[in-house]
Scaffold this active site. Structure first.
Site, PDB file in Angstrom:
ATOM      1  N   HIS A  31       0.832  -1.212   0.000  1.00  0.00           N
ATOM      2  CA  HIS A  31       0.000   0.000   0.000  1.00  0.00           C
ATOM      3  C   HIS A  31       0.859   1.252   0.000  1.00  0.00           C
ATOM      4  O   HIS A  31       2.036   1.228   0.378  1.00  0.00           O
ATOM      5  CB  HIS A  31      -0.904   0.026   1.240  1.00  0.00           C
ATOM      6  N   HIS A  45       4.612   0.157   0.152  1.00  0.00           N
ATOM      7  CA  HIS A  45       5.393  -0.574   1.138  1.00  0.00           C
ATOM      8  C   HIS A  45       4.531  -1.651   1.784  1.00  0.00           C
ATOM      9  O   HIS A  45       3.296  -1.638   1.664  1.00  0.00           O
ATOM     10  CB  HIS A  45       6.003   0.374   2.185  1.00  0.00           C
ATOM     11  N   ARG A  99       5.284   6.420  14.215  1.00  0.00           N
ATOM     12  CA  ARG A  99       5.216   6.997  12.870  1.00  0.00           C
ATOM     13  C   ARG A  99       4.614   8.395  12.879  1.00  0.00           C
ATOM     14  O   ARG A  99       3.609   8.643  13.546  1.00  0.00           O
ATOM     15  CB  ARG A  99       4.336   6.099  11.976  1.00  0.00           C
ATOM     16  N   ASP A 134       0.243   5.043   1.906  1.00  0.00           N
ATOM     17  CA  ASP A 134      -0.547   5.368   3.092  1.00  0.00           C
ATOM     18  C   ASP A 134      -1.715   6.295   2.783  1.00  0.00           C
ATOM     19  O   ASP A 134      -1.550   7.311   2.092  1.00  0.00           O
ATOM     20  CB  ASP A 134       0.339   6.081   4.137  1.00  0.00           C
TER      21      ASP A 134
HETATM   22  C1  SIN Z   1       3.088   1.156   7.749  1.00  0.00           C
HETATM   23  O1  SIN Z   1       2.471   0.622   6.846  1.00  0.00           O
HETATM   24  O2  SIN Z   1       3.128   2.367   7.874  1.00  0.00           O
HETATM   25  C2  SIN Z   1       3.826   0.288   8.762  1.00  0.00           C
HETATM   26  C3  SIN Z   1       5.094  -0.215   8.208  1.00  0.00           C
HETATM   27  C4  SIN Z   1       5.851  -1.052   9.195  1.00  0.00           C
HETATM   28  O3  SIN Z   1       5.433  -1.188  10.349  1.00  0.00           O
HETATM   29  O4  SIN Z   1       6.903  -1.584   8.821  1.00  0.00           O
END
Ligand code: SIN
Length: 281
Positions: free
Chosen positions: A101, A257, A272, A103
């Site tokens: 995806h 990612h 994050r 974000d």
């Molecule tokens: C995310 O998708 O923002 C999380 C990525 C992760 O935890 O590695």
């Protein structure tokens, strides 16, 4: 490769570079910030090692790249709406971001980037994959590129939040599932142009893209499935192995990612921030 202060070391052929020679908890000068931004544009995702960041410094570093984005589906589930703690406990059946995806693409102006900091990581497992969507677009045939030009797709958050998604029973990081939650939907072009580099890229992802504008989900599925899978061919990707104190900063306009759900008996805790972006064109 030497820039003004930072050293940029690519980690794979198509995407990803580690940046050395910088402590991001400090109040960095404009030239260093400009060089980090340039490295991000050149490599789509950049990584830092051995950093020490509390939430305030994490936010301060993020703000050097834009306003902080408040994620609508985590509102009220986290102590500080400007940061999201992503926790995976042993036994969790689901984790945040386990599908390919970009974000938060259900909003009309998706975040330009995200900065993820590793607080506690497993001794092995829990890596993150990234895929370069310029290359995904460029590898398509001329006929396919022509067909996709002008096509738009619907992006919705119904698979990742809200009562029907039923995430909270299965994972430690909670999203909004209350009765007042409403699905957010936006349309974005399937081929987007990066606002800073001017390069074209493929802009669909598994978590949010449902169907093409003017078509049903059933009609869209064969082509959408092809594009979704094509976008993470191995040669477009890199894999990042986390250590405590690592940071990944991805350009959400061009990266997809995926967090690998293989941490087994171990806890994994990340923090994050997201940085505001602009309309996708
Ligand atoms: C995310 O998708 O923002 C999380 C990525 C992760 O935890 O590695």
């Amino acid at each position: 490769m030497r820039n003004s202060q930072i050293e940029v070391r690519p980690i794979a052929g198509s995407i990803g570079a580690e940046i050395h020679g910088v402590d991001v908890s400090q109040n960095l000068d404009d030239r260093t910030i400009r060089d980090i931004r340039q490295a991000l544009l050149d490599h789509c995702v950049v990584f830092f090692r051995n950093q020490t960041l509390d939430a305030e410094r994490h936010k301060a570093f993020s703000r050097r790249f834009g306003k902080l984005f408040i994620h609508p589906n985590y509102k009220g589930t986290q102590a500080d709406p400007e940061v999201i703690q992503i926790t995976r406990e042993p036994g969790d059946k689901k984790i945040v971001g386990e599908e390919w995806h970009a974000d938060t693409t259900m909003v009309s102006e998706p975040p330009m980037g995200a900065i993820l900091y590793a607080i506690e990581v497993p001794p092995y497992g829990g890596d993150t994959l990234f895929a370069n969507q310029y290359q995904a677009y460029e590898a398509l045939s001329d006929g396919m590129k022509k067909m996709l030009g002008g096509l738009k797709a619907f992006h919705s958050d119904r698979k990742v939040a809200g009562p029907a998604a039923a995430m909270n029973a299965q994972r430690s990081t909670k999203v909004r599932e209350d009765a007042d939650w409403r699905e957010t939907v936006s349309t974005h072009p399937v081929v987007a142009t990066h606002p800073e580099t001017g390069r074209k890229l493929l802009y669909v992802n598994h978590s949010y893209t449902n169907c093409f504008e003017g078509m049903t989900e059933v009609e869209s599925k064969p082509l959408l499935d092809f594009l979704l899978d094509h976008g993470h061919r191995p040669e477009f990707t890199c894999r990042f192995r986390w250590e405590t104190g690592s940071i990944a900063f991805w350009d959400n306009r061009v990266c997809k990612h995926l967090a690998i759900h293989d941490a087994g008996p171990f806890r994994r805790i990340m923090r994050r921030t997201q940085i505001c972006g602009t309309r996708v064109v």
